[in-house]
Write an enzyme that holds these catalytic residues in place. Structure first.
Site, short mmCIF file in Angstrom:
data_model
loop_
_atom_site.label_atom_id
_atom_site.label_comp_id
_atom_site.label_asym_id
_atom_site.label_seq_id
_atom_site.Cartn_x
_atom_site.Cartn_y
_atom_site.Cartn_z
N TYR A 183 0.84 -1.19 0.00
CA TYR A 183 0.00 0.00 0.00
C TYR A 183 0.89 1.26 0.00
O TYR A 183 2.08 1.20 0.31
CB TYR A 183 -0.92 -0.03 1.23
CG TYR A 183 -1.86 1.15 1.33
CD1 TYR A 183 -2.85 1.35 0.39
CD2 TYR A 183 -1.73 2.06 2.37
CE1 TYR A 183 -3.71 2.45 0.48
CE2 TYR A 183 -2.58 3.15 2.48
CZ TYR A 183 -3.56 3.34 1.52
OH TYR A 183 -4.40 4.42 1.61
N THR A 185 1.58 3.69 1.86
CA THR A 185 2.34 4.13 3.02
C THR A 185 3.33 3.08 3.54
O THR A 185 4.05 3.35 4.51
CB THR A 185 1.40 4.50 4.17
OG1 THR A 185 0.62 3.34 4.53
CG2 THR A 185 0.47 5.63 3.79
N LYS A 186 3.38 1.92 2.91
CA LYS A 186 4.20 0.84 3.45
C LYS A 186 5.69 1.05 3.13
O LYS A 186 6.07 1.99 2.43
CB LYS A 186 3.71 -0.51 2.90
CG LYS A 186 2.30 -0.89 3.35
CD LYS A 186 2.18 -0.93 4.86
CE LYS A 186 0.90 -1.58 5.36
NZ LYS A 186 -0.32 -0.84 5.03
N THR A 187 6.53 0.15 3.62
CA THR A 187 7.98 0.33 3.49
C THR A 187 8.45 0.27 2.04
O THR A 187 9.48 0.85 1.70
CB THR A 187 8.74 -0.70 4.34
OG1 THR A 187 8.31 -2.02 3.98
CG2 THR A 187 8.49 -0.47 5.82
N ILE A 188 7.76 -0.47 1.19
CA ILE A 188 7.85 -0.29 -0.26
C ILE A 188 6.42 -0.29 -0.79
O ILE A 188 5.52 -0.83 -0.14
CB ILE A 188 8.70 -1.36 -0.98
CG1 ILE A 188 8.02 -2.73 -0.97
CG2 ILE A 188 10.11 -1.44 -0.40
CD1 ILE A 188 8.68 -3.75 -1.91
#
Length: 386
Positions: A183, A185-188
């Site tokens: 998603y 906002t995730k780390t990738i």
């Protein structure tokens, strides 16, 4: 909003990702195809341990496919933490099964492992641990419980790239399935997207089939093999959960940056921890052993101590008034109308999660933040609390 308002999160999309998308769009193949295959293979290689990776359009759909492939069905029970996003629970209901909620451990904010066995009944079929904020759960203990009671383990690793515990990357444990989120906002990120990881060939095959309408042939192979594309069979009433090549082209580039992104997030988290240490704040749980464990730092969650006269909501408002976006991860599910009413849940059943929620908020933590941005956040917090 003021012009200098610092949002809670911004995805880190650069020229390389944009070029990759343009290349894919010019190729003429924009839905599930060669780029998705490449993304799956690259991700599987990153995780290692000879896993198979199956790209999907969200971690939610990945969890749904994983549960279905593990045989979860009508009136089965699946143990999950009460402190998680609703997706972890809702996918269980998709299959007519029931989530069984466990309180959090305030030392980690993850599922309280010591309470899991109390919730196991003859109808329990699986456990879904959630690596909240990127701090890995005690997988050895959870897997031992699962083995003892013959339960499936499906890890909700939406926050956990690239988390490690005991020198083992999340994705390499002996869980049946691990599901990641990409998603925004995730780390990738791929914008929207997710990845299923498994060592079980039967589970992988079922997830691939159900990912695209229950078709018995891989979508990409139907258009690249010598056998006519129209010749296929429907073996189950599947879903529409495939990931596009446009999204996958972003994911390939993002995955190549995962270590750089993690280094940046870790440094920012360490700075927060140093600068906020002497305030009336409960800082986020840290890894037990910095030599063997890795926190993904998807989120930086603080809790206001009881001595702070402001409520959590008042604190969030003051942050906003000073140009800082924050969020809350998460409202425990026993406080959500559907789950509360469906299962007669009360705050007394989950005292740890309730206590946590009343004083918790997440600070901005993302790779597009500058040092000045972070200094602004720290400065505003100090101004409010001192």
């Amino acid at each position: 909003m003021m012009n200098n308002f610092l949002p809670f999160a911004i995805p880190d999309i650069g020229a390389e990702e944009i070029a990759a998308v343009v290349e894919t769009m010019k190729s003429g193949w924009i839905t599930t195809g060669p780029k998705t295959k490449e993304f799956e293979q690259t991700f599987a290689a990153f995780i290692g341990n000879n896993v198979e990776a199956i790209a999907v359009n969200s971690a939610t759909s990945g969890l749904h496919l994983a549960l279905e492939a593990c045989g979860i069905g009508l009136n089965d029970e699946v143990i999950i933490p009460v402190l998680t996003f609703t997706a972890t629970a809702e996918v269980i209901r998709y299959l007519g099964a029931h989530p069984v909620f466990v309180d959090c451990d305030l030392n980690t904010l993850n599922i309280d492992v010591e309470q899991i066995e109390q919730k196991i009944t003859p109808r329990t079929k699986a456990i879904i641990p959630v690596h909240l904020a990127g701090l890995a759960c005690d997988m050895e203990a959870i897997l031992a419980i699962a083995k003892k009671h013959n339960l499936r383990v499906i890890e909700d690793a939406a926050h956990a790239l690239p988390s490690k515990i005991n020198n083992t990357l999340i994705g390499q444990h002996k869980s049946d399935v691990i599901v990641y989120s990409f998603y925004a906002t995730k780390t990738i990120t791929t914008g929207e997207g997710g990845m299923i990881v498994t060592n079980d060939a039967k589970i992988a095959k079922r997830c691939k089939t159900m990912r695209l309408h229950g078709i018995d042939r891989d979508a990409f192979d139907r258009y690249t093999s010598n056998k006519p594309a129209w010749q296929y069979d429907i073996v189950a009433p599947g879903y529409k959960y495939n990931l596009s090549d446009i999204a996958s082209s972003i994911g390939i580039v993002q995955l190549s940056k995962v270590d750089l992104f993690h280094e940046q997030r870790s440094k920012m988290a360490a700075k927060y921890t140093r600068e906020l240490a002497n305030l009336s704040i409960v800082l986020p749980p840290q890894v037990k052993n910095s030599h063997t464990d890795t926190h993904a730092w998807h989120l930086y969650i603080i809790q206001l101590e009881d001595t702070v006269k402001l409520s959590r909501d008042q604190f969030i408002q003051q942050m906003s008034d000073n140009g800082i976006g924050t969020s809350v991860h998460f409202i425990p599910l026993h406080l959500m109308s559907y789950w509360k009413n469906q299962y007669n849940l009360t705050s007394a059943q989950f005292p740890q999660a309730t206590k946590y929620f009343n004083r918790a908020l997440s600070l901005p933590l993302y790779t597009k933040m500058t040092a000045a941005d972070q200094d602004k956040v720290i400065g505003v917090i100090k101004k409010i609390l001192t």
